[in-house]
Design a protein around this motif. Structure first.
Motif, mmCIF file in Angstrom:
data_model
loop_
_atom_site.group_PDB
_atom_site.id
_atom_site.type_symbol
_atom_site.label_atom_id
_atom_site.label_comp_id
_atom_site.label_asym_id
_atom_site.label_seq_id
_atom_site.Cartn_x
_atom_site.Cartn_y
_atom_site.Cartn_z
ATOM 1 N N LEU A 353 0.827 -1.210 0.000
ATOM 2 C CA LEU A 353 0.000 0.000 0.000
ATOM 3 C C LEU A 353 0.862 1.262 0.000
ATOM 4 C CD1 LEU A 353 -2.991 0.970 0.251
ATOM 5 C CD2 LEU A 353 -2.610 1.108 2.714
ATOM 6 N N LEU A 354 2.024 1.183 0.640
ATOM 7 C CA LEU A 354 2.854 2.372 0.831
ATOM 8 C C LEU A 354 4.088 2.344 -0.058
ATOM 9 C CD1 LEU A 354 2.708 2.642 4.724
ATOM 10 C CD2 LEU A 354 1.605 4.132 3.073
ATOM 11 N N LYS A 355 4.297 3.432 -0.759
ATOM 12 C CA LYS A 355 5.481 3.605 -1.590
ATOM 13 C C LYS A 355 6.317 4.713 -0.956
ATOM 14 C CE LYS A 355 6.780 4.155 -6.451
ATOM 15 N NZ LYS A 355 6.265 4.431 -7.816
ATOM 16 N N VAL A 356 7.504 4.347 -0.460
ATOM 17 C CA VAL A 356 8.323 5.263 0.340
ATOM 18 C C VAL A 356 9.441 5.845 -0.511
ATOM 19 C CG1 VAL A 356 9.741 5.495 2.407
ATOM 20 C CG2 VAL A 356 7.806 3.924 2.400
ATOM 21 N N LYS A 357 9.629 7.139 -0.381
ATOM 22 C CA LYS A 357 10.666 7.835 -1.146
ATOM 23 C C LYS A 357 11.595 8.582 -0.181
ATOM 24 C CE LYS A 357 11.374 11.512 -4.566
ATOM 25 N NZ LYS A 357 10.718 12.519 -5.419
ATOM 26 N N PRO A 358 12.925 8.418 -0.309
ATOM 27 C CA PRO A 358 13.862 9.185 0.523
ATOM 28 C C PRO A 358 14.116 10.568 -0.063
ATOM 29 C CG PRO A 358 15.063 7.617 -0.825
ATOM 30 C CD PRO A 358 13.606 7.427 -1.152
ATOM 31 N N VAL A 359 14.203 11.557 0.801
ATOM 32 C CA VAL A 359 14.475 12.938 0.379
ATOM 33 C C VAL A 359 15.577 13.481 1.282
ATOM 34 C CG1 VAL A 359 13.519 15.213 -0.046
ATOM 35 C CG2 VAL A 359 12.043 13.194 -0.242
ATOM 36 N N PHE A 360 16.616 14.043 0.687
ATOM 37 C CA PHE A 360 17.745 14.545 1.464
ATOM 38 C C PHE A 360 17.522 16.001 1.859
ATOM 39 C CE2 PHE A 360 22.071 15.910 2.387
ATOM 40 C CZ PHE A 360 22.557 14.817 3.089
ATOM 41 N N ASP A 361 17.697 16.270 3.147
ATOM 42 C CA ASP A 361 17.576 17.627 3.704
ATOM 43 C C ASP A 361 16.247 18.294 3.362
ATOM 44 O OD1 ASP A 361 19.865 17.758 5.185
ATOM 45 O OD2 ASP A 361 21.054 18.804 3.674
ATOM 46 N N LYS A 362 15.170 17.535 3.484
ATOM 47 C CA LYS A 362 13.840 18.093 3.244
ATOM 48 C C LYS A 362 13.486 19.085 4.351
ATOM 49 C CE LYS A 362 9.015 16.604 2.538
ATOM 50 N NZ LYS A 362 8.346 17.304 3.649
ATOM 51 N N ASP A 363 13.104 20.306 3.962
ATOM 52 C CA ASP A 363 12.666 21.358 4.890
ATOM 53 C C ASP A 363 13.742 21.721 5.915
ATOM 54 O OD1 ASP A 363 10.159 21.224 3.640
ATOM 55 O OD2 ASP A 363 9.494 19.647 5.011
ATOM 56 N N VAL A 364 15.009 21.625 5.549
ATOM 57 C CA VAL A 364 16.101 21.974 6.465
ATOM 58 C C VAL A 364 16.380 23.473 6.354
ATOM 59 C CG1 VAL A 364 18.562 21.674 6.929
ATOM 60 C CG2 VAL A 364 17.134 19.687 6.458
ATOM 61 N N GLN A 365 16.036 24.206 7.394
ATOM 62 C CA GLN A 365 16.208 25.656 7.376
ATOM 63 C C GLN A 365 17.682 26.051 7.452
ATOM 64 O OE1 GLN A 365 13.795 27.943 6.844
ATOM 65 N NE2 GLN A 365 12.518 26.121 6.483
ATOM 66 N N GLU A 366 18.496 25.194 8.085
ATOM 67 C CA GLU A 366 19.927 25.514 8.226
ATOM 68 C C GLU A 366 20.607 25.703 6.872
ATOM 69 O OE1 GLU A 366 18.650 23.926 12.069
ATOM 70 O OE2 GLU A 366 18.286 23.387 9.967
ATOM 71 N N ALA A 367 20.055 25.039 5.832
ATOM 72 C CA ALA A 367 20.627 25.194 4.498
ATOM 73 C C ALA A 367 20.532 26.633 4.000
ATOM 74 C CB ALA A 367 19.917 24.262 3.515
ATOM 75 N N LYS A 368 19.575 27.380 4.555
ATOM 76 C CA LYS A 368 19.375 28.759 4.122
ATOM 77 C C LYS A 368 20.030 29.764 5.065
ATOM 78 C CE LYS A 368 14.876 27.441 2.210
ATOM 79 N NZ LYS A 368 13.399 27.658 2.269
ATOM 80 N N THR A 369 20.396 29.303 6.272
ATOM 81 C CA THR A 369 20.882 30.258 7.273
ATOM 82 C C THR A 369 22.368 30.117 7.579
ATOM 83 O OG1 THR A 369 20.245 28.757 9.068
ATOM 84 C CG2 THR A 369 18.626 30.390 8.374
#
Length: 749
Positions: A353-369
Motif C-alpha cells: 500500500l505504501l510507496k516510500v521515497k527518501p528525500v535529502f535535507d527536506k525542509d532543512v532551514q539551516e541550508a538557508k541560514t
C-alpha cells in the motif's frame, strides 16, 4: 506473534551458542535461518511419526525455496541473497529419500529451542521490573480493547437479528390485516408487541453507540501512550544505541501494539458502518435519529486511526556504511550506505500500500541560514514499496544501494557562522502517502542527523561529532546548527559514552578506576566538571588518543580486554602505587599516554636487596602487535644482563594470577613449539622480545605531568642504553648507533 527464530536471535551469545550446538552435524544452521518462516509453519511433531506428513512438510520446504529463488531473480538479487538452489540441493541430497529423518531432527530441535527461550524468559524476569510492569499494563489495555471490540461485533449481529424479527412481525401483521385474519384485539396485541420491540432496538442502539465511544476512549489512551511515550522512548534508545549503548532497540513490542490497535480500529469502524447501515435499512421500524451521533463517532475513530498511522513509519536502521556498521550516521560521498524503514502497523491489507521515497535535507532551514552549507543529492531517484520482507513478516523497505554526491555551489546563507565539514548536520526523510478505507494522510519519518564526509581522514572527527550531538540532543525537531555554538557535556555524560565505545569494540566497558584516570586527563581540576567541545575533539584533544586505543583494542586486544586482563587506563604514578607491595614478577598492562595512534606497555615489580623497583617496557604499537600477539610477547619476554639472558621477569598478572593461568589460552607460540615445529624442511623460528638493562624509575623529586611521563622515561632509558652499548660493544656500536639498532640486531638471532 514474533517468529521463534527471531526471538532466538535476540539472546545473548552464550544462549545462541547452545542453539547453534543443536544443529551441529544434523542440519546447517543457515537452513534454519533462511527457512525459519516455513519451518515454523509446519507440524514437525506429527511429521516425525508419519512418513506421509513428513513428505508433505519436506515438499513445503522445496516449494518455498522455489518461490524465494524466483523472487531473487525478479528483484535481481541473486548474488546478495541466500543460495536457495544450494540449500535445495542439500535437502534433496540428504533428506529426499528419508524425509522422516528431517522431521525428527526439526521436531527435537524446535522443542529444545523453546526450552532455551523459556530459560531466557526466566532470566529476564529478574530484569527491569518497572519496565515489565508498564508494558504489562499496556498489554492489558490492548487486550481489553480487543475483548470489547469482539463483544461489540456479537451484539451488533444480535441487533441485526432483532431488526429482522421486528420487520418480519410487522410484515406478517400487515398481511393478516389485509386478509382479515384474526380479531381486532389480537391485532392490537401484535401492534403493541412491535412497538415494544422497536423501543428495545432503539435502546440497544444507544447502548451500542456508548460502547463504541467507550472503546474509542480506551483506544485514545492507548494511542497517546504509543505515539507520545513508547515511540519517543524507543527513538531515544535507538539514538543511544547508535553511539554504543547496549539497550534493546527491538521493534517487536511496538509493532505488536501498533498492529493490534490499527486492526481493532478498523474493526470498530466496520461495526459502526454496520450499525449505520442497519439504521438506514430499518428506518421505517425505528423512529430514533442517530445519524448525527454516529457521524461524530466515525469522525473520532478516523482521527485516532490517522494519528496512529501517521506515527507508524519509522527508520528501523539508521544510515550506515557497510565498512563502519558500528559507527552509523557517517556517510562518505560516493560510498554506498544502507538504511531501513518499517511500517509498524503490520496488517495484510497494508501490504504493497505504501510507496516510500527518501528525500535529502527536506525542509532543512539551516541550508538557508548557515554560511557555506553543502547540498547533496542521491545517486538516483529511488522508491521502495513496503512489503513483507523479514522472517517475522514486517512491512520493511531497505534502501541498500544509495550514495551521496555533492551538488555544485553552496548556499551562501545569512549567518556569519561557518561550520566545518564534520560539524555540518544533515537529515534524510522518508515520505509516503497513505490511502485506505476513507483515510488519507501523508507519512514522514526522519533519520537521525548524519554527517557527510569526503575523506576517510575525517572519520575520527565526524564520530566525535556524532557522539556529542546524540548525547546532547534528545528530542525533535533536531537542532542541526548545534555545532555553531556547541554546549559542553558533563563528565558523567561523556564518561558513559566513552565506556560504551569500549563495550562496542571490546565487549567490556570502563570501570570506575579507568574512568577516574580519564577524568583527570580530560577534565583536570576544573570545578564545574564540564568538558568543552574544543578541548575534547580539536587538534590534540583527548578523543584522538582514546580513538587510537579503541582501534588498538579492536585490531589486537579484543580477547584480553573482554576478559579483564588489561588494566589499560592507569597512570605511571598509580602503577607504582599498585605494584610496589606486590610480589616480584607481578605485572600489569596499561595503555601508553603519549602515543596518539594507540600503544600498550607492561610494567612489573622487582624486589632486590631490600629495594623495590618498578620497570616499564617501551610501549608496543599496532605494527609490532601485527607481528606477534601480546600474550606471546609476555610469554616469551626476556631480560638481558650484560651477555647473559636472565629469563622472563613477568610471572603474575595483577593482582596475583600466574601469567599462564591468565594468558595461556591466548598463546600462539611457545619456546617448545618453536624448536620442534618443522615447516618445509626448516625449523620454525620465533622472534624473542628482549630488553636490556631496564633502569628502574626513581621516585620523581618533583611533580611531572603524567601526560609526559612515558615520553620522558623512554627517552632517559634510551640514552642510558645507547651509552652503555657503545662501551660494551665498541666494534658494533659506534657513535650515533642507538639501542634500537641493538634491538633490530638481536631480533635477527
Amino acid at each position: 506473534m514474533m517468529a521463534q527464530w527471531q526471538e532466538l536471535l535476540r539472546l545473548d551469545s552464550e544462549l545462541q551458542s547452545r542453539v547453534s550446538q543443536l544443529y551441529e552435524g544434523k542440519l546447517p544452521r543457515e537452513i534454519r535461518h533462511y527457512l525459519c518462516v516455513v519451518i515454523e509453519s509446519q507440524d514437525w511433531d506429527s511429521a516425525a511419526d508419519d512418513e506421509n506428513k513428513a513428505r508433505t512438510c519436506f515438499n513445503a520446504l522445496l516449494e518455498y525455496l522455489e518461490e524465494q529463488w524466483n523472487r531473487s531473480i525478479q528483484e535481481n538479487n541473486i548474488l546478495q541473497g541466500p543460495d536457495f538452489p544450494g540449500i535445495r540441493d542439500y535437502l534433496m541430497k540428504h533428506f529426499q529419500a528419508q524425509p522422516l529423518y528431517l522431521a525428527v531432527i526439526l521436531s527435537k530441535c524446535l522443542k529444545e529451542e523453546k526450552k532455551i527461550l523459556a530459560t531466557a524468559s526466566e532470566a529476564q524476569g529478574c530484569g527491569n521490573p518497572a519496565l515489565d510492569q508498564k508494558w504489562r499494563m499496556l498489554d492489558n489495555k490492548v487486550n481489553e480493547m480487543k475483548r470489547r471490540t469482539s463483544d461489540l461485533k456479537k451484539e451488533i449481529k444480535s441487533l441485526e437479528d432483532q431488526n429482522e424479527n421486528l420487520e418480519f412481525l410487522q410484515e406478517t401483521w400487515q398481511i393478516q390485516v389485509k386478509e382479515h385474519v384474526g380479531l381486532a384485539q389480537s391485532q392490537a396485541v401484535v401492534k403493541e408487541k412491535c412497538l415494544k420491540q422497536a423501543n428495545i432496538i432503539t435502546q440497544t442502539k444507544q447502548i451500542l453507540l456508548q460502547q463504541i465511544v467507550n472503546i474509542l476512549k480506551l483506544t485514545e489512551e492507548i494511542v497517546a501512550t504509543l505515539t507520545d511515550v513508547e515511540l519517543p522512548e524507543w527513538k531515544r534508545r535507538q539514538q543511544m544505541a547508535c553511539i554504543g549503548s547496549p539497550v534493546d532497540i527491538s521493534l517487536d513490542h511496538l509493532q505488536k501494539w501498533f498492529t493490534t490497535v490499527a486492526e481493532e480500529l478498523l474493526r470498530v469502524r466496520e461495526q459502526l458502518q454496520k450499525l449505520q447501515d442497519q439504521n438506514t435499512k430499518y428506518s421505517s421500524t425505528d423512529n430514533s435519529n442517530l445519524a448525527g451521533p454516529m457521524a461524530e463517532i466515525e469522525k473520532f475513530a478516523l482521527s485516532l486511526l490517522r494519528k496512529l498511522v501517521a506515527n507508524a513509519l519509522v527508520v528501523a536502521k539508521q544510515p550506515a556504511m557497510s565498512s563502519l556498521q558500528q559507527r552509523p550516521l557517517m556517510l562518505k560521498t560516493r560510498v554506498r550506505f544502507s538504511v531501513t524503514v518499517r511500517f509498524l502497523a503490520n496488517l495484510p491489507v497494508f501490504k504493497d500500500l505504501l510507496k516510500v521515497k527518501p528525500v535529502f535535507d527536506k525542509d532543512v532551514q539551516e541550508a538557508k541560514t548557515i554560511k557555506g552549507f553543502r547540498h547533496f543529492e542521491f545517486n538516483r531517484e529511488e522508491c521502495k514499496v513496503l512489503d513483507v520482507d523479514t522472517p517475522d513478516g514486517g512491512l520493511v523497505a531497505e534502501f541498500g544501494h544509495m550514495f551521496l554526491k555533492e551538488k555544485r555551489g553552496r548556499y551562501k546563507g545569512s549567518s556569519e557562522t561557518r561550520l566545518g565539514v564534520t560539524e555540518e548536520l544533515h537529515i534524510i526523510k522518508f515520505v509516503a502517502e497513505f490511502k485506505h478505507a476513507g483515510l488519507e494522510c501523508n507519512l514522514e519519518a526522519s533519520s537521525l542527523p548524519v554527517i557527510v564526509i569526503s575523506s576517510t581522514n575525517q572519520v575520527l572527527s565526524a564520530w566525535a561529532s556524532v557522539m556529542w550531538y546524540n548525547t546532547l540532543s534528545t528530542s525533535e525537531p533536531r537542532n542541526l546548527s548545534l555545532f555553531a555554538d556547541p554546549p559542553p557535556l558533563t563528565w558523567q555524560q561523556l564518561s558513559q559514552v566513552l565506556s560504551w565505545q569500549f563495550l562496542s569494540v571490546g565487549k567490556r566497558g570502563l570501570d570506575e578506576d579507568q574512568l577516574a584516570m580519564l577524568r583527570d586527563k580530560i577534565v583536570g581540576d576544573g570545578p564545574d566538571d564540564l568538558v568543552h567541545w574544543s578541548k575534547f575533539s580539536k587538534n590534540e584533544g583527548a578523543w584522538i588518543w582514546i580513538d587510537g586505543i579503541l582501534d588498538l583494542v579492536k585490531k589486537h586486544l579484543v580477547d584480553l580486554w573482554r576478559d579483564g586482563c588489561i588494566m589499560g587506563f592507569v597512570s605511571r604514578k598509580r602503577t607504582l602505587t599498585l605494584l610496589q607491595e606486590k610480589q616480584t614478577g607481578t605485572f600489569l598492562l596499561r595503555f601508553s599516554e603519549t602515543n596518539k595512534d594507540g600503544a600498550i606497555t607492561f610494567s612489573w615489580v622487582e624486589h632486590t636487596n631490600g629495594e623495590t623497583h618498578v620497570h616499564a617496557v617501551q610501549p608496543y604499537t599496532k605494527p609490532e602487535l601485527s607481528g606477534m600477539c601480546l600474550p606471546d610477547i609476555i610469554n616469551l619476554y626476556s631480560l638481558k644482563a650484560e651477555t647473559n639472558v636472565t629469563g622472563n621477569p613477568l610471572r603474575y598478572l595483577y593482582p596475583d594470577i600466574h601469567k599462564d593461568t591468565a594468558l595461556g589460552r591466548y598463546y600462539k607460540n611457545s619456546p617448545l613449539s618453536a624448536t620442534q615445529k618443522i615447516i618445509d624442511g626448516y625449523v620454525k623460528r620465533t622472534n624473542i622480545p628482549v630488553s636490556t638493562f631496564p633502569t628502574p624509575p626513581p621516585s620523581p623529586p618533583r611533580e611531572i605531568p603524567f601526560t609526559d611521563m612515558d615520553m620522558d622515561m623512554d627517552t632517559e632509558i634510551s640514552m642510558d642504553l645507547d651509552q652503555l652499548l657503545q662501551e660494551l660493544y665498541p666494534d658494533f656500536f659506534g657513535p650515533g648507533t642507538s639501542s634500537q639498532s641493538f634491538a633490530d640486531y638481536s631480533s635477527s638471532y
